[in-house]
Design an enzyme around this catalytic site. Structure first.
Site, short mmCIF file in Angstrom:
data_model
loop_
_atom_site.label_atom_id
_atom_site.label_comp_id
_atom_site.label_asym_id
_atom_site.label_seq_id
_atom_site.Cartn_x
_atom_site.Cartn_y
_atom_site.Cartn_z
N THR A 134 1.19 -1.12 0.08
CA THR A 134 -0.13 0.05 0.06
C THR A 134 1.18 1.14 -0.07
O THR A 134 1.75 1.50 0.69
CB THR A 134 -1.23 -0.23 0.93
N ASN A 146 -0.74 3.76 1.24
CA ASN A 146 -1.48 4.40 2.24
C ASN A 146 -1.20 4.42 3.59
O ASN A 146 -0.56 3.63 4.93
CB ASN A 146 -2.62 3.93 2.25
N LYS A 182 -3.09 2.96 6.64
CA LYS A 182 -3.31 1.76 6.59
C LYS A 182 -1.70 1.39 6.92
O LYS A 182 -1.73 0.16 8.39
CB LYS A 182 -2.80 1.32 5.61
N GLU A 218 -2.55 -1.55 -11.56
CA GLU A 218 -3.59 -2.43 -11.87
C GLU A 218 -4.60 -3.13 -11.57
O GLU A 218 -3.57 -4.81 -11.67
CB GLU A 218 -4.22 -2.68 -14.40
N ASP A 220 -6.57 -6.56 -0.94
CA ASP A 220 -7.46 -5.87 -1.76
C ASP A 220 -8.77 -5.99 -0.98
O ASP A 220 -10.20 -7.18 -0.87
CB ASP A 220 -8.01 -6.42 -3.08
#
Length: 89
Positions: free
Chosen positions: A7, A9, A12, A43, A77
């Site tokens: 990630t 993020n 997170k 993707e 995910d």
């Protein structure tokens, strides 16, 4: 030990690091940014959350091999599944 969390993020990554710290485990969580990820978004075109997580892990593994980075990789995910949509995201 170091662990790559798939990630960018920061929240997170911090949340996972806090859980690991509470368990008194000697693991440093690295984000994709921490390993120098420079390939943009991955993707995730799988048909399940498991497939998308695997796609992400494989992309990160390829990057790590190219950059001689040798740490375990963990990906996820997450999705919101709605009963009114027959359990679909």
């Amino acid at each position: 030990m170091k662990l790559i969390f798939g990630t960018i993020n920061k929240r997170k990554t911090e949340d996972l690091q806090n859980i690991i710290n509470e368990l008194n485990l000697n693991i440093e969580v690295l984000s994709m940014e921490d390993i120098g990820w420079d390939r943009g978004e991955i993707e995730e075109n799988g048909s399940t959350i498991e497939e998308n997580s695997l796609i992400k892990a494989q992309a990160i593994l390829a990057f790590c091999k190219e950059h001689n980075i040798n740490y375990p990789i963990m990906t996820d995910d997450a999705g919101l599944f709605v009963d009114a949509l027959n359990g679909e995201p």
